[in-house]
Design a protein around this motif. Structure first.
Motif, short mmCIF file in Angstrom:
data_model
loop_
_atom_site.label_atom_id
_atom_site.label_comp_id
_atom_site.label_asym_id
_atom_site.label_seq_id
_atom_site.Cartn_x
_atom_site.Cartn_y
_atom_site.Cartn_z
N SER A 99 0.76 -1.05 -0.12
CA SER A 99 -0.19 0.10 -0.14
C SER A 99 0.87 1.16 -0.14
N SER A 100 1.91 1.23 -0.80
CA SER A 100 2.80 2.34 -0.78
C SER A 100 3.09 2.99 -2.26
N VAL A 101 2.42 2.51 -3.29
CA VAL A 101 2.56 2.80 -4.63
C VAL A 101 1.24 3.71 -5.18
N ASP A 102 1.44 4.81 -5.95
CA ASP A 102 0.41 5.68 -6.28
C ASP A 102 0.17 5.32 -7.41
N LEU A 103 1.06 4.60 -8.33
CA LEU A 103 0.69 4.35 -9.80
C LEU A 103 1.52 3.06 -10.14
N VAL A 104 0.97 2.23 -10.76
CA VAL A 104 1.67 0.97 -11.61
C VAL A 104 1.33 1.25 -12.93
N THR A 105 2.57 1.30 -13.96
CA THR A 105 2.35 1.47 -15.29
C THR A 105 2.93 0.29 -16.13
N VAL A 106 2.14 -0.14 -17.05
CA VAL A 106 2.89 -1.15 -17.84
C VAL A 106 2.75 -0.67 -19.40
N ALA A 107 3.84 -0.58 -19.98
CA ALA A 107 3.94 -0.02 -21.53
C ALA A 107 4.15 -1.08 -22.51
N GLN A 108 3.14 -1.44 -23.30
CA GLN A 108 3.53 -2.56 -24.40
C GLN A 108 4.24 -3.73 -24.06
N ALA A 109 3.68 -4.13 -22.66
CA ALA A 109 4.36 -5.55 -22.12
C ALA A 109 3.23 -6.43 -21.53
N MET A 110 2.04 -5.83 -21.18
CA MET A 110 0.91 -6.41 -20.47
C MET A 110 0.64 -7.86 -20.84
N HIS A 111 0.66 -7.91 -22.28
CA HIS A 111 0.24 -8.97 -22.78
C HIS A 111 1.30 -10.08 -22.63
N TRP A 112 2.41 -10.20 -22.12
CA TRP A 112 3.37 -11.07 -21.94
C TRP A 112 2.94 -11.76 -20.32
N PHE A 113 2.18 -11.14 -19.59
CA PHE A 113 2.26 -11.26 -17.91
C PHE A 113 1.19 -12.54 -17.72
N ASP A 114 1.39 -13.19 -16.60
CA ASP A 114 0.44 -14.03 -16.11
C ASP A 114 -0.36 -12.96 -15.23
N LEU A 115 -1.67 -12.79 -15.78
CA LEU A 115 -2.40 -11.72 -15.16
C LEU A 115 -3.04 -11.74 -13.90
N PRO A 116 -3.41 -13.10 -13.28
CA PRO A 116 -4.02 -13.37 -12.18
C PRO A 116 -2.80 -13.05 -11.04
N VAL A 117 -1.48 -13.39 -11.44
CA VAL A 117 -0.60 -13.21 -10.38
C VAL A 117 -0.14 -12.05 -10.46
N PHE A 118 0.00 -11.20 -11.43
CA PHE A 118 0.38 -9.64 -11.58
C PHE A 118 -0.74 -8.96 -10.85
N TYR A 119 -2.13 -9.18 -11.24
CA TYR A 119 -2.95 -8.28 -10.48
C TYR A 119 -3.15 -8.47 -8.88
N GLN A 120 -2.67 -9.67 -8.58
CA GLN A 120 -2.66 -9.66 -7.06
C GLN A 120 -1.27 -8.91 -6.54
N GLN A 121 -0.45 -8.98 -7.36
CA GLN A 121 0.65 -8.13 -6.71
C GLN A 121 0.33 -6.65 -6.93
N VAL A 122 -0.20 -6.21 -7.81
CA VAL A 122 -0.55 -4.89 -8.09
C VAL A 122 -1.57 -4.41 -6.85
N LYS A 123 -2.49 -5.19 -6.64
CA LYS A 123 -3.33 -4.86 -5.63
C LYS A 123 -2.67 -4.54 -4.20
N TRP A 124 -1.73 -5.51 -4.14
CA TRP A 124 -0.85 -5.56 -2.93
C TRP A 124 -0.06 -4.17 -2.66
#
Length: 260
Positions: A99-124
């Protein structure tokens, strides 16, 4: 993902477009604070350097140390090499606290990610409830009808990875479990123009930075054959201008806040 771009890291850094200021101004207007941004899959730092003009500190991560070598170094950007499968412990140690980050960005790379895992990390890592995730892709460059028609023939080749279809779909088909930010009815995609001046050699350098181009070369196929190069040259000069042209890389943004 890292291996796809290691061999052409220099071309990637030189030829890939930076992003228009109005894109970042729009995104930044949706985060109440501008203390810390995390740019994931930063590559050679195209987005990170723009974020650094707005946010006090930027952590920019990538799985490719070769890409990071070519990134623009600024005092408020911390570049961090991460493992391809990043754990929550690694995020806490090398990226940011909960709970310390104001903004997470992903430029032209999101399509490579394991989205369920990534979203868990982003929300954390995002601040609750107004921390923002902003992800975007750009599609094929637009110059004029003659050049663009040749590019579409060049683009339709069997060497793209399946994930590329998500870019072709302008990220409309990506699951995006976040709330619309204030003043926006949905999470997008929102289209932005993204223009730069390019000469023909710059344009060719961009094409050779494609993962599909590198994959074809590894299989002994030269996508930029003499015939294709000649076609591009004819189309580039048919208006009497053989110099630089205005090229648009249309950007498609998905943006949302984490909520409670």
């Amino acid at each position: 993902m890292a291996n796809l771009f290691i061999k052409q890291a220099k071309q990637y850094a030189e030829a890939r477009p930076s992003y228009a200021a109005h894109l970042f101004q729009f995104i930044a207007s949706k985060t109440p604070a501008h203390d810390l941004a995390w740019d994931v899959g930063t590559g050679s730092g195209q987005a990170a350097r723009s974020l650094a003009e707005i946010y006090k500190n930027v952590v920019a991560t990538d799985t490719s140390p070769k890409q990071l070598e070519f990134a623009t170094k600024l005092p408020n950007i911390r570049y961090q090499h991460t493992s391809p499968v990043i754990s929550m412990a690694e995020i806490e140690q090398n990226v940011a606290a909960e709970s310390s980050v104001d903004l997470v960005t992903v430029a032209q790379a999101m399509h490579w990610f394991d989205l369920p895992v990534f979203y868990q990390q982003v929300k954390w890592v995002l601040k609750k409830p107004h921390g923002v995730l902003a992800v975007w892709c750009y599609t094929t460059p637009q110059v004029n009808d003659s050049i663009d028609s040749i590019l579409q023939r060049f683009y339709r080749n069997p060497y793209w990875d399946p994930q590329r279809k998500l870019v072709d779909d302008k990220y409309t088909s990506i699951d995006f479990p976040f709330e619309p930010v204030d003043g926006v009815e949905s999470t997008g995609p929102v289209e932005f123009t993204n223009e730069r001046m390019m000469g023909l050699e710059d344009y060719f350098t961009y094409l050779t930075s494609w993962s599909a181009y590198e994959k074809a070369k590894e299989k002994g196929v030269e996508l930029l054959s003499e015939d294709v190069v000649d076609d591009f040259k004819r189309a580039w000069t048919e208006d009497g201008n053989d110099g630089q042209k205005l090229v648009n890389f249309p950007v498609y943004l998905r943006i949302g806040k984490v909520g409670l």
